[in-house]
Design an enzyme around this catalytic site. Sequence first.
Site, mmCIF file in Angstrom:
data_model
loop_
_atom_site.group_PDB
_atom_site.id
_atom_site.type_symbol
_atom_site.label_atom_id
_atom_site.label_comp_id
_atom_site.label_asym_id
_atom_site.label_seq_id
_atom_site.Cartn_x
_atom_site.Cartn_y
_atom_site.Cartn_z
ATOM 1 N N GLU A 189 -8.092 48.005 26.579
ATOM 2 C CA GLU A 189 -7.159 48.587 25.764
ATOM 3 C C GLU A 189 -5.672 48.388 26.357
ATOM 4 O O GLU A 189 -4.642 47.861 25.612
ATOM 5 C CB GLU A 189 -7.403 49.855 25.315
ATOM 6 C CG GLU A 189 -8.606 49.887 24.210
ATOM 7 C CD GLU A 189 -9.096 51.308 23.739
ATOM 8 O OE1 GLU A 189 -8.984 51.429 22.619
ATOM 9 O OE2 GLU A 189 -9.278 52.085 24.833
ATOM 10 N N GLU A 193 -17.795 51.171 24.536
ATOM 11 C CA GLU A 193 -17.605 52.753 24.218
ATOM 12 C C GLU A 193 -19.056 52.965 23.545
ATOM 13 O O GLU A 193 -19.413 54.152 23.636
ATOM 14 C CB GLU A 193 -16.502 52.991 23.457
ATOM 15 C CG GLU A 193 -15.372 53.152 24.488
ATOM 16 C CD GLU A 193 -14.526 51.797 24.618
ATOM 17 O OE1 GLU A 193 -13.271 52.086 25.208
ATOM 18 O OE2 GLU A 193 -14.868 50.830 24.479
#
Length: 266
Positions: A124, A144
């Site tokens: 990210e 995730e």
Amino acid sequence: MEPVTEAALPAADHFQAERHGPVALLRIDRPDKANALTAAFWPQLRTLLDALAAGGAVRAVVLTGAGDRAFSAGGDIGAFAGLDGAVARRRFVDDCLRTFTAIEECRLPVIAAVNGLALGGGCELALACDIVLAAEHASFGLPEASVGLVPGFGVLRAPAVLGRHETKLMVLAGERISARRAYELGLVQQVVPGADLVPAALRLGQRIAARAPLAVEVAKRIVNRGVDRGEAGYGVEAVAMLYGTRDADEGTAAFAERREPRFEGR
């Protein structure tokens, strides 16, 4: 190379900072933990970017990881387990997303020099940066869901960079992509040998720094106006909700115990 002195920047134990003329080099400094990101990382990076932008001497920033194993393997899973209650979880997620926004809105261009694994929050970070260079051995992933969560910023930004279907493959199935594949998709702009990564990023920073700083700042702002920020609030609420689920508890416990998680969908 000039060390950035304590007088020039606020203390930030997550980072090593150097000045290379008008280019600042920030190294995420937890190589023994694959540069995993604790809760302290997020406000520290915002503070550093604010200080560099306000100082006037720096015209570009290079962000990389210490060592050659990882840019960042993402959030420190152990730190997730310490989030006590819905308010703490929401505050943590909001802090992360504020930092990604700070990178995108920083008046200075931020170049990611991805020197290895860029997973979860590390991926990210690369998505938030303006330009991404990657070592040949680098790889990117958004894993995730394997611990019952989603990448709150990645699910919002990756579709614009990687495409919706590639994003789903990475988020839903945990697909990890190579530096070369990331280049083909547009996340990475240059793939270079590992030994040349930081020098190449610094050279690029120098090229940017030689251009009119106001023009660079305005160009970055105008390009980023096409990036939709309207769903950031949804990202905070959705991820904060997931932190409170049994599956998230199970996922983080399984990670710590080095076993396969047993998810129940609640």
